[in-house]
Design a protein around this motif. Structure first.
Motif, PDB file in Angstrom:
ATOM      1  N   ARG A  82     -44.033 -12.733  23.759  1.00  0.00           N
ATOM      2  CA  ARG A  82     -44.945 -11.603  23.520  1.00  0.00           C
ATOM      3  C   ARG A  82     -45.740 -11.241  24.778  1.00  0.00           C
ATOM      4  NH1 ARG A  82     -41.859 -12.269  19.977  1.00  0.00           N
ATOM      5  NH2 ARG A  82     -42.248 -12.172  17.723  1.00  0.00           N
ATOM      6  N   CYS A  83     -45.136 -11.549  25.922  1.00  0.00           N
ATOM      7  CA  CYS A  83     -45.821 -11.274  27.187  1.00  0.00           C
ATOM      8  C   CYS A  83     -44.844 -10.760  28.239  1.00  0.00           C
ATOM      9  CB  CYS A  83     -46.518 -12.538  27.679  1.00  0.00           C
ATOM     10  SG  CYS A  83     -47.411 -12.350  29.231  1.00  0.00           S
ATOM     11  N   GLU A 127     -42.039 -18.041  30.738  1.00  0.00           N
ATOM     12  CA  GLU A 127     -41.949 -17.407  29.427  1.00  0.00           C
ATOM     13  C   GLU A 127     -41.393 -18.350  28.366  1.00  0.00           C
ATOM     14  OE1 GLU A 127     -38.740 -15.698  32.220  1.00  0.00           O
ATOM     15  OE2 GLU A 127     -40.893 -16.164  32.274  1.00  0.00           O
ATOM     16  N   ARG A 130     -44.415 -20.377  27.368  1.00  0.00           N
ATOM     17  CA  ARG A 130     -45.347 -19.525  26.615  1.00  0.00           C
ATOM     18  C   ARG A 130     -44.788 -19.193  25.229  1.00  0.00           C
ATOM     19  NH1 ARG A 130     -46.391 -16.740  32.284  1.00  0.00           N
ATOM     20  NH2 ARG A 130     -48.156 -18.030  32.922  1.00  0.00           N
ATOM     21  N   ARG A 134     -46.657 -20.148  21.759  1.00  0.00           N
ATOM     22  CA  ARG A 134     -46.825 -19.231  20.629  1.00  0.00           C
ATOM     23  C   ARG A 134     -46.412 -19.906  19.334  1.00  0.00           C
ATOM     24  NH1 ARG A 134     -43.744 -15.384  17.851  1.00  0.00           N
ATOM     25  NH2 ARG A 134     -41.873 -15.677  19.125  1.00  0.00           N
TER      26      ARG A 134
END
Length: 310
Positions: A82-83, A127, A130, A134
């Motif tokens: 989501r980034c 990512e 990350r 999440r």
């Protein structure tokens, strides 16, 4: 008889033969035999460690998705951080084990050239970590236990990875895993390399498969940097104390999951069944505990790791 046992038998017979010859001619070779024995023992120890490394890296060794398929029911993979994007080197999602909903996260290596390229050899970018974060926070929100499967040489050290903050991503995961209010159980199923492994390797319980390795740096990297000779990787491997029994002796893990004699790849289902049994055993205990108590004991365990003197 295994190859290692055959070598040991040959070495023993050689020493006995030398001793018999010396006795026959009245020679005293005690010192020489002691020197030879010590060298053979050192060589044998190095060979045994390297054998573990070869098994940990075996191309047919079960990967995270293999274990997920054999252990859990109704696995649904979730994608993206989501980034920035999705990282196929680190997979995660929701599944059930014995009717208990859990969040599963793992490093995913490839099994052939195409898949290895697609999965980046299991070396995750920021990512990836990350995305794992999440899922960790999502698991905490819905009170789902977290199961992780560690199998990577390390985080990806490329330019893009550094630009997007790989060190920060791993550091945040270390912090959040140490204080997430839900049970966390980790398994090192192949290679547990450096911070790339720690990014999903902090938990209430941490286990290693018998032929897995857990290291601060790869033997090749250690040999190149510390020994100034990349050809001494086998010597570096013995120095690093990276096999499951050695890591258990250092009290860095909670236990060792036994494998079939010649490695987990010879009987993947048997290895998976043992991991499943360990997960169910630990969940029965951890899920009854107050989340705040879990965090307190987890952090106490982390603070107790390492040897030092003042």
């Amino acid at each position: 008889m295994s190859k290692e046992n055959e070598i040991k038998t040959d070495q023993t017979e050689l020493l006995i033969g030398l001793r018999d010859i010396a006795d026959k001619y009245g020679l005293d070779i005690t010192t020489e035999l002691k020197t030879i024995t010590e060298k053979l023992q050192a060589s044998s120890a190095i060979s045994q460690v390297w054998r573990k490394i070869e098994l940990a890296r075996h191309n047919d060794r079960p990967r995270a998705l293999d274990y997920i398929d054999m252990i859990f029911d109704n696995f649904i993979e979730l994608h993206g951080d989501r980034c920035f994007g999705d990282d196929p080197a680190l997979i995660g999602g929701i599944a059930f084990i014995n009717g208990i909903p859990v969040t599963v996260i793992g490093n995913q290596k490839g099994r052939n050239l195409r898949e290895t390229i697609d999965r980046n050899g299991g070396m995750a970018n920021p990512e990836g970590y990350r995305k794992a974060l999440r899922l960790i926070k999502q698991a905490e929100k819905f009170h789902r236990p977290i199961i992780t499967f560690v199998d990577t040489q390390g985080a990806y050290p490329g330019l893009g990875s550094e630009e997007r903050g790989i060190a920060e991503a791993i550091a945040v995961n270390l912090r959040e895993l140490s204080r997430v209010k839900t049970p966390v159980i980790c398994f090192v199923i192949g290679e547990g390399g450096s911070g790339g492994a720690l990014g999903i390797g902090v938990g209430d319980k941490v286990y290693m498969l018998e032929n897995a390795i857990f290291s601060v740096i790869s033997p090749e990297g250690c040999a190149s940097i510390l020994l100034r000779d990349s050809s001494k990787a086998k010597d570096a491997a013995a120095m690093l104390k990276i096999t499951s029994r050695e890591v258990l002796g250092l009290k860095l893990i909670n236990g060792v999951i036994e494998e079939p004699v010649d490695g987990a790849h010879t009987d993947p289902q048997k290895a998976a069944d043992k991991i499943r049994a360990q997960i169910l055993h630990d969940l029965a205990d951890l899920c009854k505990r107050d989340p705040k108590v879990l965090v307190r004991y987890r952090r106490k365990k982390i603070h107790g790791i390492g040897l030092y003197s003042e």
